[in-house]
Each structure stands twice: as C-alpha cells, then as structure tokens.
Motif scaffolding. Sequence first.
Motif, mmCIF file in Angstrom:
data_model
loop_
_atom_site.group_PDB
_atom_site.id
_atom_site.type_symbol
_atom_site.label_atom_id
_atom_site.label_comp_id
_atom_site.label_asym_id
_atom_site.label_seq_id
_atom_site.Cartn_x
_atom_site.Cartn_y
_atom_site.Cartn_z
ATOM 1 N N GLY B 16 0.814 -1.208 0.000
ATOM 2 C CA GLY B 16 0.000 0.000 0.000
ATOM 3 C C GLY B 16 0.845 1.254 0.000
ATOM 4 O O GLY B 16 1.932 1.279 0.564
ATOM 5 N N GLU B 17 0.324 2.275 -0.659
ATOM 6 C CA GLU B 17 1.031 3.543 -0.762
ATOM 7 C C GLU B 17 0.135 4.684 -0.256
ATOM 8 O O GLU B 17 -1.034 4.483 0.028
ATOM 9 N N SER B 18 0.715 5.868 -0.255
ATOM 10 C CA SER B 18 -0.040 7.030 0.212
ATOM 11 C C SER B 18 -1.208 7.369 -0.714
ATOM 12 O O SER B 18 -2.247 7.827 -0.263
ATOM 13 N N HIS B 19 -1.037 7.143 -2.017
ATOM 14 C CA HIS B 19 -2.055 7.590 -2.962
ATOM 15 C C HIS B 19 -2.599 6.483 -3.853
ATOM 16 O O HIS B 19 -3.228 6.751 -4.863
ATOM 17 N N TYR B 115 14.381 2.639 -8.282
ATOM 18 C CA TYR B 115 13.356 2.047 -9.134
ATOM 19 C C TYR B 115 13.224 2.709 -10.500
ATOM 20 O O TYR B 115 12.507 2.215 -11.358
ATOM 21 N N GLY B 116 13.849 3.867 -10.697
ATOM 22 C CA GLY B 116 13.792 4.503 -12.007
ATOM 23 C C GLY B 116 12.607 5.430 -12.186
ATOM 24 O O GLY B 116 12.609 6.273 -13.070
ATOM 25 N N PHE B 117 11.567 5.252 -11.373
ATOM 26 C CA PHE B 117 10.460 6.206 -11.392
ATOM 27 C C PHE B 117 9.731 6.065 -10.059
ATOM 28 O O PHE B 117 9.999 5.160 -9.286
ATOM 29 N N ARG B 118 8.830 7.005 -9.782
ATOM 30 C CA ARG B 118 8.125 6.925 -8.508
ATOM 31 C C ARG B 118 6.756 7.580 -8.628
ATOM 32 O O ARG B 118 6.510 8.389 -9.525
ATOM 33 N N ASP B 119 5.918 7.258 -7.687
ATOM 34 C CA ASP B 119 4.592 7.865 -7.594
ATOM 35 C C ASP B 119 4.772 9.281 -7.053
ATOM 36 O O ASP B 119 4.917 9.489 -5.851
ATOM 37 N N GLY C 29 9.024 -8.196 -4.570
ATOM 38 C CA GLY C 29 10.168 -8.513 -5.415
ATOM 39 C C GLY C 29 9.920 -8.378 -6.901
ATOM 40 O O GLY C 29 10.782 -8.733 -7.709
ATOM 41 N N CYS C 30 8.777 -7.860 -7.279
ATOM 42 C CA CYS C 30 8.537 -7.616 -8.712
ATOM 43 C C CYS C 30 9.320 -6.377 -9.135
ATOM 44 O O CYS C 30 9.238 -5.332 -8.489
ATOM 45 N N PRO C 31 10.085 -6.458 -10.224
ATOM 46 C CA PRO C 31 10.843 -5.284 -10.677
ATOM 47 C C PRO C 31 9.917 -4.125 -11.055
ATOM 48 O O PRO C 31 8.744 -4.353 -11.372
ATOM 49 N N PRO C 32 10.433 -2.918 -11.021
ATOM 50 C CA PRO C 32 9.624 -1.770 -11.423
ATOM 51 C C PRO C 32 9.459 -1.725 -12.947
ATOM 52 O O PRO C 32 10.265 -2.273 -13.682
ATOM 53 N N ARG C 75 2.041 0.772 -14.473
ATOM 54 C CA ARG C 75 3.275 -0.016 -14.372
ATOM 55 C C ARG C 75 3.591 -0.326 -12.910
ATOM 56 O O ARG C 75 3.287 0.474 -12.020
ATOM 57 N N THR C 76 4.235 -1.460 -12.699
ATOM 58 C CA THR C 76 4.631 -1.812 -11.335
ATOM 59 C C THR C 76 5.665 -0.806 -10.845
ATOM 60 O O THR C 76 6.484 -0.309 -11.616
ATOM 61 N N THR C 77 5.608 -0.536 -9.521
ATOM 62 C CA THR C 77 6.495 0.486 -8.952
ATOM 63 C C THR C 77 7.796 -0.085 -8.410
ATOM 64 O O THR C 77 8.708 0.660 -8.073
ATOM 65 N N GLY C 78 7.879 -1.410 -8.283
ATOM 66 C CA GLY C 78 9.040 -2.030 -7.648
ATOM 67 C C GLY C 78 8.788 -2.334 -6.178
ATOM 68 O O GLY C 78 9.528 -3.094 -5.565
ATOM 69 N N THR C 79 7.750 -1.726 -5.619
ATOM 70 C CA THR C 79 7.379 -2.037 -4.223
ATOM 71 C C THR C 79 6.233 -3.051 -4.229
ATOM 72 O O THR C 79 5.761 -3.458 -5.296
#
Lengths: 258, 258, 258, 258
Positions: B16-19, B115-119, C29-32, C75-79
């Motif tokens: 789970g994330e903030s958004h 991760y190369g990108f983020r929310d 463990g899924c890559p971003p 897309r998956t975030t890596g988290t």
Amino acid sequence: MAGNSFGQAFRITTAGESHGPANVVIIDGCPPGIPLSVEDLAVDLGRRRPGQSHIVTQRQEADEPEILAGVFEGRTTGTSIAILVRNTDQRSRDYGDIKDKYRPGHADYTYDAKYGFRDYRGGGRSSARETVSRVAAGVVAKKIIALGFGGKVIGYVKQVGEIVADVPQPELVTLEQVETLPDGSPNLVRCPDPARAAEMVELIERMRKDQDSIGGAAEIVATNVPAGLGEPVFDKLKADLGKALLSLPAVLAFERWL
Amino acid sequence: MAGNSFGQAFRITTAGESHGPANVVIIDGCPPGIPLSVEDLAVDLGRRRPGQSHIVTQRQEADEPEILAGVFEGRTTGTSIAILVRNTDQRSRDYGDIKDKYRPGHADYTYDAKYGFRDYRGGGRSSARETVSRVAAGVVAKKIIALGFGGKVIGYVKQVGEIVADVPQPELVTLEQVETLPDGSPNLVRCPDPARAAEMVELIERMRKDQDSIGGAAEIVATNVPAGLGEPVFDKLKADLGKALLSLPAVLAFERWL
Amino acid sequence: MAGNSFGQAFRITTAGESHGPANVVIIDGCPPGIPLSVEDLAVDLGRRRPGQSHIVTQRQEADEPEILAGVFEGRTTGTSIAILVRNTDQRSRDYGDIKDKYRPGHADYTYDAKYGFRDYRGGGRSSARETVSRVAAGVVAKKIIALGFGGKVIGYVKQVGEIVADVPQPELVTLEQVETLPDGSPNLVRCPDPARAAEMVELIERMRKDQDSIGGAAEIVATNVPAGLGEPVFDKLKADLGKALLSLPAVLAFERWL
Amino acid sequence: MAGNSFGQAFRITTAGESHGPANVVIIDGCPPGIPLSVEDLAVDLGRRRPGQSHIVTQRQEADEPEILAGVFEGRTTGTSIAILVRNTDQRSRDYGDIKDKYRPGHADYTYDAKYGFRDYRGGGRSSARETVSRVAAGVVAKKIIALGFGGKVIGYVKQVGEIVADVPQPELVTLEQVETLPDGSPNLVRCPDPARAAEMVELIERMRKDQDSIGGAAEIVATNVPAGLGEPVFDKLKADLGKALLSLPAVLAFERWL
C-alpha cells in the motif's frame, strides 16, 4: 526460530559459545570470484582479540581462522562459505564460582528461564565471544563493498563516559588514526582524537581501579554507499543497521546520522 | 527481496502507498480463537488518524478497516489474517507541484535512484501512510500479548524539542492519561505529564508558525513481558524492537531502557 | 510460522478462504516498470474459474481482480503489489450438512486437530479457492519471465486415469491448442491431443455418473529458461518447483523431466 | 539468496564441497536438553558412507563428526548446534581429467554459467558429498521426533530398475531388516525384501559391468506423526518433504502415499 541468521542477500548464520570447542559462521550470498584468505581474516580478528591491553577483557586467544568451505584456489566460489575459529583459551576453571549466580547485565537468568539450563562456565551463546564470527563475516562483507562500489566502512570510539571525541570529518578518518597514536604507540581506545583518547584511557583506568566499568559510543562511517540499499518498508538500511548493532550484547542504543 | 515482511512467529506482510487504492496487511502466525472485530481495529486506527488537531498532518481519512480473511464467527482461525484499509482522501492534486522536486528528509531521490520512477503524488510506498497496516497488525499483536500472558504495551510522547516529560513510573501510565488531559480535553501531544504537554503544544505551534517542525521522543512501555522472548543471537528482543521502530520513516534513533 | 509465503527474490504472501470475504495476495520482489492491469489478470483468472463446463466443480464466481497497491500509471512500482479477489458465490448454505463430518481427502480433521475449530462452511484456508491468489501472482511472474528473458510457461493435461496424451513436442504446445479444439469448441480438459481429450471427457463423465472422481497428470513446460536459476543446495529449481506444486491441495506427486 | 538453509522451526544451514576441507552444518531450533554425542551421529554417518560395498561409489572416508557448538555436558543447549565433518579422502588427482569436461547429469555446466568458474576437482558444492551435513542434522531431527512424540522415520530401497520390492506393511519395517539379510550378511541395497534385494544387486552388477547405472526408488516411512504438522498453505507437510527430497542431487521425483 532462526535467530542465528542475519541478512537476506548476504546472509550469515553462526554457532558457537564462549566455552565450547569453536565458533563457526556460514556465509550465504557472497558473489563468486572474491579473493579470500586466512590472512585477510586475521587482520580484523586480530583487532577484535581481547587481552591486547590492560584496559580490556583479559581473555587470551590466538583466534586463528580456518576456511572450511566456499573458497577454491583463493577465490570465493559463489556458494556458501564456512569459517571456523577454535576457542583455545576456555579457562572454564575461572568461571566456576558463578555457576549458581546470575551476573547483572548478562543473559544468565534469561537463559535459565528460556532453556531450563545453561553453560555456567560463562556467557555460553550469549557471550560476546560470538562476535568472532561476525568479524570474520564482516571481512567478507567489506571486501564485497570495496570491490562492488568502492565503499569503505570504518568504526571508532566516539565517546567514553562524558568524554566526547572531536571528529570534524568522520568520512576522512583512517584505520591508521584509529589504530595508532601520533607518537606511534597503539591507540588503546581506538579513538581518532588523540587528546580525548588519552583522557578516555585515564577514565577507564580510574573506573577499573574502582572495580567499575563505563559506557561509551562508537561511530561507524560508511562511504561511497550507493543510493537505494535496503528495501522498503521493514528492511530500510537504517533498520537493518540498527538491528545488527542492537543484537550485540553490550549495545543499548542506535542513532542514525546522515 | 522480501522487505515488506516483518517477524517470524508472528509475521506481517504489507502493501500500500499514500495515494494508491488501499493499504493491506497479511498477518501470519496469529493463534486460533482470538476474538477480533473491525471495532477492535477501529480504536487504534482512530488514534493513529492524522488531522485530529491543528498540530498534526491535515490529511482527512475515515480509515475504516475491513477484515478480508482469517476470522470466522468473530474469532481468528489460526490461518492468515488480511486487513484492508482504503485510501479515501488521496488528494493527489495537492502534491502535483512536487512532481519534479525531491523533498528533503524524504525517500523521493532514493526511490528514483532505486526504481527509475516513482509515484510523484506523495511518498508512495515510503509514506507514513503505510503505518496504517502496522497499527492494524498491532491491535492483533496486543490481543495475543494480553490474552497470552497478561502483557500490556503503551506508548506516549516523552520529549518534544528540549521539553522532557516527567514520568516517574512509566509502567503505571494509562491510556486515559495519554489520550485525555485532567480537564477532560484531548491530550493533543499524547504526553502523560500535563504541564509538559501544554509546553509541547506551544512549542509545536511556534515552530509551525515559522514553517518549521521539531523532533521528539516517544517512550513505549511493555509490562508483564515473559523472560526469554526473542532468540539468540541476532533476534534478541532489543534488536527486533529496534529494527521495528527504526523502520518507521521518521524514527532515527532507538534506545533500550531496562 | 510463515506458511503463507512462498519464494525469496519473488515472494508471494496470501490470505483468504473458500467462504470468507476475499482472497488477497501480496507480491514482493517484482521489478519496477512492468505493465500490469486488471485485464492482464482477468485472462488467467478466467481460465482458472470453476463452473466453466459440466465436468468440473460447479462454483460460480466472477473473480474480478482489483489491484490495491504496487502499480502506478499502469506499471509496477518495484514495491509490494497487492491484488484482491472477492468471494461472491459463498453459498455457505450448501455446506451446512458437513458441519460435523470430516470429508475424506480433505484437511477437515487436520484443521480441527491443529486449530481446535474450523470454518465448517467449506475447506476454509485449505480450499483450492486459495489458488485464485496464486494465479494472480502467476500472471505477474509470467510477465517478468517473458520480459526478462523471453521465457514462456505453459501447462496442460497430460493424463486422466489411464489415458495418456501424445504430446511429441511439449515445447511447441500453444495456449490455443490447450484452450480450443480443432473444431473451435472449448477444450474442456485442456489436453492438446484432441483424440485423447475426447476420451478423457468421456471417462470423467462416466466417473461422475458413478459419483466418483478420477486423477490425472498435468505437464508444465517452461521454455527459454536461463541456466543457473535456483540456488544450491536446498533451493534447487526442481526442489522449489516441486514444493510449489506439492503445496496445491490435490497434487500428490511431482516429477522433473529434462 | 539463502539457498543453503532449509526449514523454519527446525532450520539447518550447510556449507561444504566434495573437495574442500570440510562440511559443516548449523542447526537452529533444536530444543534444549536433548542428549547428543558424536557416537549418535556416527551411526547414520556410517550408514551413509560410500565405499561400503562393490556396488556403490568407491570414495573412502572416515566421516568422523565433531560437535563444535550447541551441546553442553552431553545435552543440547537450545542454541545453535554446529557439526563438522572433515573431507579426508579428497583424491583431487583422480578428477583432473574432467577439468574441462561437463559431466552429463551433473551441475558442471550450470555452475560455470551461474558463477563463472567452478571447483573442477569434482561436483564442488553440487556434489552428493554435501548430504553428510543432512545426515548429521537428520540424527538430531530423529531424536526430537522420537523424544517429542514417539515418532520414527525409516527409509529403504523399494525399487531398482523394474524390480519392485514387496513390502506389505511399510510401517513395520525395521532398521535390522534394512541393514542385514536373514543370513546375517549386509543388505547391500538396503531393501527389506530379501529376494528382491538379491535381484537388485545382480541387476546393479550387470549395469556396472556395462559401465552404466540404473535408477530406483526409495520409500520413507514416518510413524506416530502428530496431526497438524506443516503450515497452510505453502508449507504443507507434503510440500516440505517434497522439497527436501527433490533438493538431493539425484532425486527426480516425489510421491506422497497416505
């Protein structure tokens, strides 16, 4: 439960007590091809060894490591590494008088409560003797960090009692400064501020004379650490470092500086 | 790596994330037969909820938990429990201006590097929003501790800035004292020393006016803890507690008192 | 203990029963950067769904997945990723007659012995309903395998009773062959040998008429698998595959072919 | 990754290769107070030892175990146990001719692909030599099972090639029957059906003469197993047993009987 293992990608598992035959560590997750010899291990094991001066524990032990597995033709194979350090100075006779006494600040009572009996000759598994395995594994870890991204890890004594060392640039502290004083004599407290180091030795000697001991603080500096080490959310780097240090018998607090 | 799990005998795994749409926690290792309802969860989730006063984060969210699995006829089954809390106040519009900026003291840069990108709408997985799952799991843990050996865990604010509360008997602090001031009004800083509590509120308001914030210290007291919890040598109780707390975004230090 | 998690680098943790509110899986463990949508999940969840023909379990359920966490802008975030599938056809009334009976070949007795009580409305946590989480996680795993090294995983029915399909080139079997017969009708037993498939259906119908069931064998083919997957010595690829399959309720044997 | 550990409540971690100095196992989770001596270990290590007859591998080795940690005054302490078995017959000269050749059915190629180099003197970490650690840990496990709930585990050869032993009551097979033939001579294939045992020896000798080998099947019987061992859903007993056996180099299939 698996309380004798630490880490995931680089995982160590240890066994050994203060007065048993030996301590052993199995290292899982070391990459292949890292040069590793008993000489590499001997340096830090030597630095860890008690009995090096009059201000520390007087246990005398050679701590000669043997690599049992995981190294072929001088390089790690990528499979599990095992390192053995025998206990040569078991001196169990010295501990006989504490067979029926619980030492304050030790795990004696806890072990009796948890396991129903304990190795009364000393701390058994709860003894700081166990750190011989951590130091051996730490040598391997430091090699991976150095070869992998040019990282360096150095630790030193920052505080003893109320005496706080002045270390303006922690990232520039050298092993030489930690080990040796400007006059060439050994740095008994391993504090890179020579003036404070002398005061610390004096304080420890005074406490010792009073049959007391004194706490302190160590500072550990890692340089060239790549961004993104650790994993969200429970395995954050600060959390894993904190756990590692707090699992040492004598460590009661942990603080992260930037 | 499995950074989203914590614990062994009692193990929680969160997402789970903030958004994002929701936060969810899976609890592994809860004994069967423990009474558990959404009402039980609601108490501590309510205490955790931001926006309860002018001195805290202003996010507004109902935080209504749903038990998805592991409870049958009001009692835990012994198999894995899942608890869901939806994010209702996502307010992503408020965060748009920080899309290309790294906030100091946050993991924004680290996530981009890792991760190369983020929310960019907020902290994503690194947000303290994630603690909603920990609080839900904590309710279950506290029930096990209470039913298993009459243990109790209570936390409160001990220090804000230089203001240190006077709590002479930590083991006697009550939830009532932490939540409510002697005059019946809510204890905004949750400090059981009412005089210091008032000073703390005043200090926070002053910092806030200056568009600044201020650190502090929480004290957590566990009573009736049986001897022998934790495992040698890496999973000592102090080490696991330290890791749990240091894995919280804002926690930078941990200290064990007897 | 943590029996609800599987895997290390790619780790899934599940919760959910046959008659609880929902099944949920957290994927660690899924890559971003992997594209992931509910539509991706729907394909295999649809293939898994019972009640698709007269020869299988008659449970009717839409099995609409919801992605709760771990995906941002498609897309998956890596988290950690969380996927929820609600149980809509709980039909608990149908199971009432087995409240006090232990079904042969099920875990009913074992659960009572282990936990002291059980969800008598069905298999509870031991139900094959739990595989809905595995299928959802499998979709993500197959995406990683495909994007990471062009790998493909396909499974089909190889044997029912004594009827063994003739599949001369397992690595060339297509999803189309497994799902659809040459005449365009659905391949009810998902056997890519059409003649044997017809015989299998006939055998199952005959067993069903006699109120009996019949075993079989599935063959799973992975192509383009890179050398060196798995870890010595306990986490060999064949050992992990074996464990994964043997943890399915109905699977009693595992065999590795080259 | 931690591929060198197996189990959770009772967890073993191993290191060691076919031609390194030693094999070592650390056992985590053994209860305190279990009597354990090198003599206990020697029995099963003796049964495991190659070179006992003309029909098996000819490696000659004493396999004398040493308990390095975890035992005090003849009983387990509850903390981690370490057992060491040195490799005395390394005979690396015999393997020199395969330095540049990949043996079929071995992990030689896989190790080169995974690690970039390998211990060409033999199987290295992939060798069945590693099972010496499993056997030592198995002795401890069998003691716990026997003392904890009167359980017994016995294994024997059920099949060699097409020759299948007739074992009408597996739960009554004794170690004596497995080790010794009715005429008092050693049961070379360890099959409790003496007539089939003789045929098996003959078949193996015939294959050997043709410079070939032949597969078979072992049957392992556990009696007095308490209900509820294992954990839902991934750590079902059959799944963990399957993984354990499939992680042995030569095992390619696993089947659970009631």
